[in-house]
Design a protein around this motif. Structure first.
Motif, PDB file in Angstrom:
ATOM      1  N   GLU A   1      13.926 -15.180 -19.692  1.00 32.36           N
ATOM      2  CA  GLU A   1      14.643 -16.455 -19.677  1.00 32.36           C
ATOM      3  C   GLU A   1      16.159 -16.287 -19.525  1.00 32.36           C
ATOM      4  O   GLU A   1      16.849 -17.203 -19.104  1.00 32.36           O
ATOM      5  N   GLN A   2      16.672 -15.091 -19.814  1.00 31.41           N
ATOM      6  CA  GLN A   2      18.110 -14.846 -19.679  1.00 31.41           C
ATOM      7  C   GLN A   2      18.487 -14.149 -18.364  1.00 31.41           C
ATOM      8  O   GLN A   2      19.611 -14.298 -17.905  1.00 31.41           O
ATOM      9  N   VAL A   3      17.568 -13.396 -17.805  1.00 32.39           N
ATOM     10  CA  VAL A   3      17.947 -12.557 -16.666  1.00 32.39           C
ATOM     11  C   VAL A   3      17.235 -12.912 -15.361  1.00 32.39           C
ATOM     12  O   VAL A   3      17.511 -12.291 -14.334  1.00 32.39           O
TER      13      VAL A   3
ATOM     14  N   LYS B   1      22.258  -8.284 -12.862  1.00 33.84           N
ATOM     15  CA  LYS B   1      23.255  -7.755 -13.795  1.00 33.84           C
ATOM     16  C   LYS B   1      22.597  -6.853 -14.840  1.00 33.84           C
ATOM     17  O   LYS B   1      21.481  -7.109 -15.273  1.00 33.84           O
ATOM     18  N   LYS B   2      23.334  -5.834 -15.257  1.00 31.70           N
ATOM     19  CA  LYS B   2      22.879  -4.968 -16.333  1.00 31.70           C
ATOM     20  C   LYS B   2      22.905  -5.753 -17.632  1.00 31.70           C
ATOM     21  O   LYS B   2      23.740  -6.646 -17.817  1.00 31.70           O
ATOM     22  N   TYR B   3      22.022  -5.401 -18.562  1.00 30.12           N
ATOM     23  CA  TYR B   3      21.887  -6.141 -19.817  1.00 30.12           C
ATOM     24  C   TYR B   3      23.198  -6.261 -20.587  1.00 30.12           C
ATOM     25  O   TYR B   3      23.426  -7.249 -21.283  1.00 30.12           O
ATOM     26  N   THR B   4      24.099  -5.306 -20.442  1.00 30.66           N
ATOM     27  CA  THR B   4      25.373  -5.364 -21.162  1.00 30.66           C
ATOM     28  C   THR B   4      26.288  -6.449 -20.637  1.00 30.66           C
ATOM     29  O   THR B   4      27.276  -6.802 -21.273  1.00 30.66           O
ATOM     30  N   HIS B   5      25.969  -7.022 -19.454  1.00 29.38           N
ATOM     31  CA  HIS B   5      26.836  -8.025 -18.845  1.00 29.38           C
ATOM     32  C   HIS B   5      26.403  -9.461 -19.113  1.00 29.38           C
ATOM     33  O   HIS B   5      27.072 -10.397 -18.687  1.00 29.38           O
ATOM     34  N   TYR B   6      25.298  -9.673 -19.784  1.00 26.45           N
ATOM     35  CA  TYR B   6      24.877 -11.046 -20.049  1.00 26.45           C
ATOM     36  C   TYR B   6      24.696 -11.343 -21.530  1.00 26.45           C
ATOM     37  O   TYR B   6      24.472 -12.472 -21.912  1.00 26.45           O
ATOM     38  N   GLN B   7      24.790 -10.300 -22.376  1.00 21.85           N
ATOM     39  CA  GLN B   7      24.600 -10.538 -23.808  1.00 21.85           C
ATOM     40  C   GLN B   7      25.842 -11.199 -24.391  1.00 21.85           C
ATOM     41  O   GLN B   7      26.948 -11.030 -23.904  1.00 21.85           O
ATOM     42  N   ASP B   8      25.614 -11.932 -25.485  1.00 21.01           N
ATOM     43  CA  ASP B   8      26.735 -12.626 -26.164  1.00 21.01           C
ATOM     44  C   ASP B   8      27.762 -11.679 -26.687  1.00 21.01           C
ATOM     45  O   ASP B   8      27.575 -10.647 -27.120  1.00 21.01           O
TER      46      ASP B   8
END
Length: 118
Positions: free
Chosen positions: A104-106, A111-118
């Motif tokens: 649901e987020q990606v 983008k790499k996971y480090t670029h979408y986390q809060d």
């Protein structure tokens, strides 16, 4: 139930033993050989467009098959040397990836996971 990774590992062990190659198959050497084979796989696609890379002719596809096999065989040999269960390692990694990359987020994003986390 058969374990194809174990069957291939056993066949590779026998292959190396028959040739007295085990002396060269340290984890370090196998990891280095793996990168060489991965580079040879990349070479099959060098200079192709995105579209061409999806429409390989039979000769190109045969070369890709050989390089994929080389990469996989070195991975199996390395895993055998380190007593790594490839299937279990892959399942565990997929579980970690599912946590790092919630759909649901990606969805639709590279983008790499480090670029979408809060």
């Amino acid at each position: 139930m058969s374990d194809p990774f174990k069957q291939l590992r056993d066949a590779m062990d026998q292959f190396a033993t028959e040739r007295d190659w085990d002396q060269f198959h340290s984890p370090k050497n196998l990891a280095m050989a793996l990168t060489v084979e991965a580079a040879e796989l990349q070479e099959c696609f060098q200079w192709l467009t995105e579209a061409q890379s999806r429409e390989l002719d039979e000769q190109q596809l045969a070369a890709v098959r050989d390089e994929i096999a080389d990469v996989q065989l070195y991975l199996i040999r390395l895993a055998g040397k380190l007593d790594v269960d490839i299937e279990a390692a892959c399942q565990a990694k997929m579980e970690r990836n599912a946590e790092k990359y919630p759909a649901e987020q990606v969805k639709g994003s590279a983008k790499k996971y480090t670029h979408y986390q809060d």
